[in-house]
Design a protein around this motif. Structure first.
Motif, short mmCIF file in Angstrom:
data_model
loop_
_atom_site.label_atom_id
_atom_site.label_comp_id
_atom_site.label_asym_id
_atom_site.label_seq_id
_atom_site.Cartn_x
_atom_site.Cartn_y
_atom_site.Cartn_z
N ALA A 52 0.85 -1.19 0.00
CA ALA A 52 0.00 0.00 0.00
C ALA A 52 0.89 1.24 0.00
O ALA A 52 1.96 1.23 0.60
CB ALA A 52 -0.93 0.01 1.21
N ILE A 53 0.43 2.31 -0.67
CA ILE A 53 1.26 3.49 -0.87
C ILE A 53 0.46 4.74 -0.56
O ILE A 53 -0.67 4.91 -1.06
CB ILE A 53 1.75 3.57 -2.35
N ALA A 54 1.03 5.62 0.24
CA ALA A 54 0.43 6.93 0.50
C ALA A 54 1.44 8.02 0.16
O ALA A 54 2.64 7.86 0.38
CB ALA A 54 0.00 7.05 1.96
N THR A 55 0.94 9.11 -0.39
CA THR A 55 1.79 10.26 -0.70
C THR A 55 1.17 11.52 -0.11
O THR A 55 -0.06 11.64 -0.03
CB THR A 55 1.95 10.44 -2.23
N THR A 56 2.02 12.44 0.29
CA THR A 56 1.54 13.75 0.75
C THR A 56 2.36 14.84 0.07
O THR A 56 3.57 14.71 -0.11
CB THR A 56 1.65 13.89 2.28
N SER A 57 1.66 15.92 -0.31
CA SER A 57 2.31 17.07 -0.96
C SER A 57 3.25 16.61 -2.07
O SER A 57 4.40 17.03 -2.16
CB SER A 57 3.07 17.92 0.06
N MET A 58 2.74 15.78 -2.95
CA MET A 58 3.59 15.12 -3.94
C MET A 58 4.21 16.09 -4.94
O MET A 58 3.60 17.04 -5.39
CB MET A 58 2.77 14.10 -4.72
N TYR A 59 5.46 15.82 -5.28
CA TYR A 59 6.19 16.40 -6.40
C TYR A 59 6.63 15.27 -7.32
O TYR A 59 7.10 14.24 -6.83
CB TYR A 59 7.45 17.10 -5.92
N ASP A 60 6.51 15.47 -8.62
CA ASP A 60 7.19 14.62 -9.59
C ASP A 60 8.47 15.36 -9.96
O ASP A 60 8.46 16.28 -10.77
CB ASP A 60 6.30 14.41 -10.82
N MET A 61 9.58 14.97 -9.35
CA MET A 61 10.83 15.71 -9.51
C MET A 61 11.35 15.65 -10.94
O MET A 61 11.97 16.59 -11.43
CB MET A 61 11.89 15.19 -8.54
N THR A 62 11.12 14.54 -11.63
CA THR A 62 11.61 14.45 -13.00
C THR A 62 10.83 15.40 -13.91
O THR A 62 11.39 16.02 -14.82
CB THR A 62 11.50 13.02 -13.53
N PRO A 94 20.67 17.79 -11.44
CA PRO A 94 19.45 17.59 -12.24
C PRO A 94 19.60 16.70 -13.47
O PRO A 94 18.59 16.32 -14.07
CB PRO A 94 19.07 19.02 -12.66
N ILE A 95 20.84 16.35 -13.86
CA ILE A 95 21.02 15.69 -15.16
C ILE A 95 20.16 14.45 -15.31
O ILE A 95 19.42 14.30 -16.29
CB ILE A 95 22.51 15.35 -15.38
N SER A 96 20.22 13.54 -14.36
CA SER A 96 19.49 12.28 -14.53
C SER A 96 17.98 12.47 -14.43
O SER A 96 17.22 11.61 -14.91
CB SER A 96 19.96 11.25 -13.49
N PHE A 97 17.54 13.56 -13.85
CA PHE A 97 16.11 13.82 -13.75
C PHE A 97 15.52 14.32 -15.07
O PHE A 97 14.31 14.26 -15.27
CB PHE A 97 15.84 14.87 -12.67
N MET A 98 16.38 14.81 -15.95
CA MET A 98 15.89 15.51 -17.13
C MET A 98 15.27 14.58 -18.18
O MET A 98 14.47 15.01 -18.99
CB MET A 98 17.03 16.31 -17.77
N ASN A 99 15.65 13.30 -18.17
CA ASN A 99 15.11 12.40 -19.20
C ASN A 99 14.75 11.03 -18.65
O ASN A 99 14.84 10.04 -19.34
CB ASN A 99 16.09 12.26 -20.37
N MET A 100 14.33 10.99 -17.39
CA MET A 100 14.01 9.71 -16.76
C MET A 100 12.69 9.83 -16.01
O MET A 100 12.65 9.85 -14.78
CB MET A 100 15.14 9.30 -15.81
N PRO A 101 11.56 9.96 -16.71
CA PRO A 101 10.26 10.15 -16.04
C PRO A 101 9.91 8.99 -15.13
O PRO A 101 9.86 7.84 -15.56
CB PRO A 101 9.28 10.29 -17.20
N ILE A 102 9.65 9.29 -13.86
CA ILE A 102 9.49 8.23 -12.86
C ILE A 102 8.08 7.68 -12.75
O ILE A 102 7.88 6.66 -12.08
CB ILE A 102 9.96 8.72 -11.46
N LEU A 103 7.10 8.31 -13.37
CA LEU A 103 5.72 7.83 -13.23
C LEU A 103 5.21 7.10 -14.48
O LEU A 103 4.01 6.92 -14.66
CB LEU A 103 4.80 9.00 -12.89
N SER A 104 6.12 6.66 -15.31
CA SER A 104 5.74 6.00 -16.56
C SER A 104 4.92 4.73 -16.33
O SER A 104 4.07 4.37 -17.15
CB SER A 104 6.99 5.66 -17.37
N TYR A 105 5.17 4.05 -15.22
CA TYR A 105 4.52 2.77 -14.98
C TYR A 105 3.59 2.82 -13.77
O TYR A 105 3.35 1.80 -13.11
CB TYR A 105 5.58 1.67 -14.80
N ILE A 106 3.02 3.98 -13.50
CA ILE A 106 2.19 4.13 -12.31
C ILE A 106 0.98 3.20 -12.33
O ILE A 106 0.52 2.75 -11.28
CB ILE A 106 1.75 5.61 -12.15
#
Length: 350
Positions: free
Chosen positions: A177-187, A271-283
């Motif tokens: 189970a997963i909970a998030t608060t004040s979420m940011y997608d940093m990528t 920031p380099i690795s964040f620039m082209n690695m979207p983390i929510l692709s498989y949400i």
């Protein structure tokens, strides 16, 4: 190094290399912080123990394990908690762990790789891959404890670590189970800016500047730091979210000497690795495990939670906390819906 105004306004983005200034040091002394300083009081219903564990990159993570006192449960449901982005376990994540342990869970608040008391060189680096792995390493640790049921492990991600928590849950099926608060997608925010207003031309320019910074780092043999995430003083003319971050990180309310947002800065090339690695692709692959997303009604970051909620598959729930801004969900006990979090994990970790 010139960058767009939007990037400048973000407290985690690229800047010129600077040394920590005298005013920051004086500010630290004024706050009279120590290594054992926590920004909240430990509950008298809870114990706290320092722990260490490795992720699969060999980085030793430092955490605090919070356990409920006087429980008759032989095996506890457990939670791994981290965030906000640039914070340490003595701040918001520890507060959450303290509260959830008071409500009967084993709760592990941990410092991410390269920050706080966790290992990793150079210091003050973030990575969408490694910070996602940090959650799975925390699950490893929790599942090996004799008083924890490894089939009942959930995670809570705060701010930027909410995105990493969702990414971890998508790939790590042990997370129930997963909970998030004040979420940011940093990528997303590092690549596209707030509200996705960065143009392709601006993105290209930012990447070119990051490449030039890599040359400088390679020539010097050191990783330059960016400008401090937050100013040492504010004038009142700053954007509202900058004022809110300042009120948490730069005042006794939330200041901690090891927090990057309170007292330091990221490496300039972070920031380099964040620039082209979207983390929510498989949400969507988190399903059928449940997601609870919590955001403040007046939070500048609210759209991240709303967009992620739309992209996720059922079962899912989005809770908007009335009259609340982004940082209210860091530490405001009258704003953070701990009873909702408790019911969510009790219902889904059984």
């Amino acid at each position: 190094m010139k960058i767009t105004a939007l990037v400048v306004l973000s407290f985690f983005v690229i800047g010129q290399a600077v040394a920590q200034n005298k005013e920051s040091i004086q500010n630290k002394k004024k706050m009279n912080t120590t290594e054992e300083h926590y920004t909240f009081q430990l509950s008298n219903k809870v114990t706290r123990q320092k722990v260490h564990f490795k992720n699969r990159y060999g980085i030793v993570l430092s955490g605090d394990l919070y356990l409920p006192k006087n429980t008759d449960q032989k095996l506890l449901a457990a939670l791994a908690i981290s965030g906000p982005f640039g914070a340490v376990k003595e701040q918001s994540s520890g507060l959450y762990a303290n509260q959830m342990a008071e409500r009967g869970f084993a709760a592990l608040a941990f410092d991410p790789s390269y920050t706080g008391e966790s290992s990793g060189e150079p210091r003050n680096v973030a990575s969408p891959d490694i910070n996602t792995e940090d959650f799975s390493a925390a699950v490893d640790f929790l599942g090996l404890q004799k008083n924890i049921d490894r089939e009942k492990i959930g995670i809570i991600g705060i701010c930027g670590f909410a995105g990493f928590a969702l990414n971890a849950a998508a790939v790590d099926k042990r997370i129930k189970a997963i909970a998030t608060t004040s979420m940011y997608d940093m990528t997303r925010v590092m690549s596209k800016g707030y509200n996705d207003v960065v143009t392709s031309e601006q993105r290209t320019k930012n990447l070119e500047q990051l490449g030039l910074q890599r040359w400088k780092d390679a020539e010097s043999g050191n990783f330059a730091s960016s400008a401090n995430n937050l100013p040492e003083k504010i004038t009142g003319s700053e954007q509202q979210f900058v004022k809110e971050y300042f009120d948490y990180y730069k005042t006794p309310r939330g200041f901690h000497v090891r927090s990057i947002n309170s007292n330091a800065s990221w490496t300039a090339t972070m920031p380099i690795s964040f620039m082209n690695m979207p983390i929510l692709s498989y949400i969507k692959e988190i399903s059928p495990r449940p997601i609870l997303m919590i955001a403040g009604e007046n939070a500048h970051s609210r759209y991240f939670s709303e967009d992620a909620f739309k992209a996720a598959a059922e079962p899912k729930e989005l809770m908007i906390v009335p009259n609340s801004v982004h940082v209210d969900l860091y530490d405001r006990l009258d704003k953070i819906p701990f009873e909702k979090l408790t019911a969510f994990f009790q219902n889904n970790l059984k």
